[in-house]
Design an enzyme around this catalytic site. Structure first.
Site, short mmCIF file in Angstrom:
data_model
loop_
_atom_site.label_atom_id
_atom_site.label_comp_id
_atom_site.label_asym_id
_atom_site.label_seq_id
_atom_site.Cartn_x
_atom_site.Cartn_y
_atom_site.Cartn_z
N PRO A 1 0.83 -1.22 0.00
CA PRO A 1 0.00 0.00 0.00
C PRO A 1 0.86 1.26 0.00
O PRO A 1 1.93 1.29 0.60
CB PRO A 1 -0.82 -0.11 1.29
CG PRO A 1 -0.24 -1.22 2.07
CD PRO A 1 0.58 -2.07 1.16
N ALA B 1 2.15 3.95 3.39
CA ALA B 1 1.65 3.36 4.63
C ALA B 1 2.76 2.89 5.55
O ALA B 1 2.51 2.19 6.53
CB ALA B 1 0.70 2.21 4.30
N LEU C 1 5.31 0.94 4.59
CA LEU C 1 5.83 -0.36 4.18
C LEU C 1 6.81 -0.24 3.02
O LEU C 1 7.11 -1.23 2.33
CB LEU C 1 4.68 -1.31 3.82
CG LEU C 1 3.71 -1.65 4.96
CD1 LEU C 1 2.66 -2.65 4.48
CD2 LEU C 1 4.43 -2.23 6.18
N GLY C 2 7.29 0.96 2.76
CA GLY C 2 8.36 1.12 1.76
C GLY C 2 7.89 0.97 0.32
O GLY C 2 8.63 0.44 -0.53
N SER D 1 7.40 3.21 -2.05
CA SER D 1 8.12 3.98 -3.06
C SER D 1 9.49 3.37 -3.33
O SER D 1 9.95 3.32 -4.47
CB SER D 1 8.27 5.44 -2.61
OG SER D 1 8.88 5.51 -1.35
N ALA D 2 10.15 2.85 -2.29
CA ALA D 2 11.44 2.20 -2.49
C ALA D 2 11.28 0.94 -3.33
O ALA D 2 12.07 0.69 -4.25
CB ALA D 2 12.08 1.86 -1.15
N ASP E 1 15.19 2.34 3.24
CA ASP E 1 14.17 1.61 2.48
C ASP E 1 14.74 1.03 1.20
O ASP E 1 14.47 -0.12 0.84
CB ASP E 1 13.02 2.55 2.09
CG ASP E 1 12.15 2.93 3.26
OD1 ASP E 1 12.64 2.88 4.40
OD2 ASP E 1 10.99 3.29 3.03
#
Ligand code: PMV
Length: 324
Positions: free
Chosen positions: A109, A112, A114-115, A117-118, A161
């Protein structure tokens, strides 16, 4: 056509403090972003994004700025990561005018903690460079993905990340010093409130607090001390101690103003269910918490918690970026 995927992550310890040179320990988890790249015969860049927990959208780039068929700020941010990743791909391949067709699908998601974009940047760089006939080693993929985050987040990004998503497993990041850690299989449970935090805004908020109050700077430094303690517990496989330190870490993150009602609600639900410990993960403001619990109790309790939209168990991902 090349498809690559890269994992998201949870922070066991150290988000925010890592921005000021303290160590952090993120762990890759088994949720992935997948990016497919294909060279085009013209010089255009076309991006299709599906399943980013938002409605799908398509972006066509020509001269000037991208024309996005969606208004959402998160979509615009996601486009920024893809755009910068493609700039890195073209640079790495020495093909500044190369056209690419990029498709992004993600289980992670957006925004949120949880990375997401990385994971998208790492997978895009791996797939894009291979589609243009270049293979990068993992260190270079991680470094170029870091430069993507650095550019999109106005210089407010750590290597955490992107290094974690590239290498997989548990990693340690302190400034430019990045390394993999040995870690036992940790019983992660994630609670997701369905929302998102603005990483740039939250990082700026902590920065301002640090400047205004000496004790806020001390709090950030205390997170660094806690991370060093946590590394010892991780090396010993002491899950109970890891949980206690996660609880402490959440308290310190709350003190610098990056928790929220829903994150606190989920943290307390996990603790009430008997988790070893629980904390927010990532920038905060909304999004996800991570708890340690080998039993089903925390997942069950979170799924009954009004603030929690989705609760799930996550496994440590040992692999990092891979070609599909
Ligand atoms: O919420 P995320 O996954 O973008 O993580 C942000 C982590 C911070 O430490 C707040 C910023 C950073 O770049 O390390």
């Amino acid at each position: 056509m090349v498809t690559a995927s890269a994992p998201g992550k949870v922070y066991l310890f150290g988000e925010h403090a890592v921005v000021y040179g303290e160590p952090a320990v993120p762990c890759a988890i088994d949720l992935r972003a997948r990016v497919t790249a294909e060279e085009r015969s013209d010089d255009r860049l076309v991006v299709h994004a599906r399943d980013l927990k938002l409605d799908g959208f398509t972006v066509e780039y020509g001269e000037g700025s991208p024309d996005v068929d969606a208004e959402d700020a998160l979509v615009r941010a996601a486009v920024g990561y893809v755009d910068e990743s493609v700039a890195q791909v073209r640079d790495a391949a020495g093909r500044p005018g190369a056209g690419l067709e990029i498709t992004v699908e993600s289980d992670v998601p957006l925004g949120a903690g949880l990375g997401s974009s990385a994971a998208v940047s790492v997978a895009a760089i791996e797939a894009g460079t291979r589609a243009l006939g270049t293979e990068l080693d993992r260190e270079e993929v991680a470094d170029r993905a870091y430069r993507v985050e650095h550019a999109v987040q106005d210089g407010q990004a750590s290597r955490s990340d992107t290094f974690c998503s590239t290498m997989g497993g548990a990693v340690r990041v302190e400034g430019d010093d990045t390394r993999r850690l040995d870690a036992p299989d940790l019983p992660f449970v994630v609670g997701y409130d369905g929302g998102a935090g603005d990483t740039g805004e939250l990082v700026a908020k902590v920065r301002a607090l640090r400047e205004d109050y000496g004790f806020a700077a001390d709090t950030v430094a205390a997170i660094g001390d806690l991370v060093r303690e946590g590394e010892r517990a991780l090396a010993e496989g002491d899950v109970e101690e890891l949980g206690r330190l996660m609880n402490f870490n959440h308290g310190l993150l709350s003190a610098v103003g990056v928790s929220s009602r829903s994150l606190d609600g989920m943290v307390w639900a996990a603790r009430g269910a008997g988790a070893h410990g629980a904390k927010l993960t990532g920038a905060g403001g909304g999004g996800c918490i991570v708890a340690l619990d080998p039993t089903d109790a925390t997942e069950r309790a979170l799924s009954l918690t009004p603030q929690c939209e989705r609760a799930f168990r996550a496994e440590l991902d040992a692999e990092g970026v891979r070609v599909e």
